[in-house]
Design a protein around this motif. Structure first.
Motif, short mmCIF file in Angstrom:
data_model
loop_
_atom_site.label_atom_id
_atom_site.label_comp_id
_atom_site.label_asym_id
_atom_site.label_seq_id
_atom_site.Cartn_x
_atom_site.Cartn_y
_atom_site.Cartn_z
N ILE A 37 -7.35 11.47 -0.24
CA ILE A 37 -6.75 10.13 -0.24
C ILE A 37 -7.33 9.29 -1.38
O ILE A 37 -6.60 8.62 -2.10
N ASP A 38 -8.67 9.35 -1.55
CA ASP A 38 -9.31 8.62 -2.66
C ASP A 38 -8.75 9.05 -4.00
O ASP A 38 -8.50 8.22 -4.88
N HIS A 39 -8.56 10.37 -4.16
CA HIS A 39 -8.03 10.89 -5.43
C HIS A 39 -6.65 10.31 -5.72
O HIS A 39 -6.38 9.83 -6.82
N GLN A 63 -3.68 10.92 10.86
CA GLN A 63 -3.75 12.29 10.33
C GLN A 63 -2.45 13.06 10.62
O GLN A 63 -1.90 13.70 9.73
N VAL A 64 -1.95 12.97 11.86
CA VAL A 64 -0.75 13.73 12.22
C VAL A 64 0.48 13.21 11.46
O VAL A 64 1.33 13.98 11.03
N ILE A 65 0.55 11.89 11.21
CA ILE A 65 1.68 11.35 10.44
C ILE A 65 1.62 11.83 9.00
O ILE A 65 2.63 12.27 8.44
N TYR A 66 0.44 11.76 8.38
CA TYR A 66 0.31 12.23 6.98
C TYR A 66 0.67 13.71 6.87
O TYR A 66 1.39 14.11 5.96
N HIS A 102 4.71 14.02 7.83
CA HIS A 102 5.71 13.36 6.98
C HIS A 102 5.38 13.35 5.49
O HIS A 102 6.29 13.27 4.68
N TYR A 103 4.11 13.41 5.14
CA TYR A 103 3.75 13.39 3.72
C TYR A 103 3.47 14.80 3.19
O TYR A 103 3.63 15.07 2.01
N MET A 104 3.03 15.70 4.08
CA MET A 104 2.72 17.07 3.66
C MET A 104 3.78 18.06 4.13
O MET A 104 3.80 19.20 3.69
N LYS A 127 2.95 2.39 4.85
CA LYS A 127 1.60 2.95 4.62
C LYS A 127 0.53 2.01 5.16
O LYS A 127 -0.45 2.46 5.75
N ASP A 128 0.72 0.70 4.97
CA ASP A 128 -0.24 -0.28 5.51
C ASP A 128 -0.28 -0.22 7.04
O ASP A 128 -1.35 -0.33 7.64
N LEU A 129 0.91 -0.06 7.66
CA LEU A 129 0.97 0.03 9.12
C LEU A 129 0.26 1.27 9.62
O LEU A 129 -0.47 1.23 10.60
N ILE A 130 0.46 2.39 8.92
CA ILE A 130 -0.16 3.66 9.32
C ILE A 130 -1.68 3.52 9.32
O ILE A 130 -2.36 4.04 10.20
N LYS A 131 -2.22 2.76 8.34
CA LYS A 131 -3.68 2.57 8.25
C LYS A 131 -4.26 1.85 9.46
O LYS A 131 -5.45 1.90 9.72
#
Length: 197
Positions: free
Chosen positions: A88-90, A146-149, A152-154, A134-138
């Protein structure tokens, strides 16, 4: 001859903390395939995955030496969380630089009909919606984030998510269900409109 392989993760961690370097090597060998596969799955770039893998274990070593690891029988989950945060930092740093790599994806993201037909206004609204989501997910609990990323993102299946996180498929599905319920509550609470007009 005493075999380190017969020890569980926590016993190896304790031995490493007391100065036994071989215990750490055993831990890395035991989990390197799972951790590396997880990183490569997300970043889709061998070189970058190797860098983040090394960075992960540097952070693991530092954290262990500082006593920041709390044993709960989930050493590999802790390592995966460290690697996830480094990934995520990267991507956050890349976003700040304003660069997106087109080399590591199979689909040319700049040659998509979806983008060619969108107006500048549509794109701005879409970017705003994505940013708000993304702000809401945080704001969700870490396991739900983790499960959403991962889903839906991976693009991982629930079986893959269950395997990667060391939980049952039902637990992964439950986390997704609660994540969606919590997202809806947050959207209502903040009175957000997350649709294209």
């Amino acid at each position: 001859m005493f075999k380190l392989n017969s020890l569980d993760d926590n016993e190896l961690v304790q031995r490493f903390i007391k100065g036994d370097q071989e215990s750490l090597e055993t831990l890395i060998l035991r989990h390197k395939n799972r951790v590396f596969s997880y990183i490569l799955l997300i970043v889709k770039n061998q070189e970058l995955a190797e860098d983040i893998f090394q960075e992960t274990f540097i952070k693991v070593i530092r954290s262990l030496k500082r006593g920041k690891y709390i044993e709960n029988g989930k050493f590999v989950s802790w390592v995966l969380r460290i690697s996830h945060n480094l990934i995520i930092d990267h991507f956050r740093k890349l976003k700040l630089k304003g660069t997106v790599s087109n080399d590591s994806t199979e689909v040319d993201i700049f040659n998509s009909q979806r983008y060619s037909e969108a107006t500048v206004e549509d794109q701005m609204v879409n970017d705003q919606i994505l940013s708000e989501v993304k702000d809401l997910i945080k704001e969700l609990p870490e396991d739900q984030q983790q499960v959403i990323y991962m889903r839906h993102y991976m693009g991982l299946s629930f079986k893959e998510i269950a395997d990667q996180t060391g939980v049952s498929i039902n637990t992964a599905l439950g986390r997704m269900r609660y994540a969606l319920i919590n997202l809806r509550k947050l959207i209502e609470k903040k009175k957000l409109t997350l649709t294209m007009i």
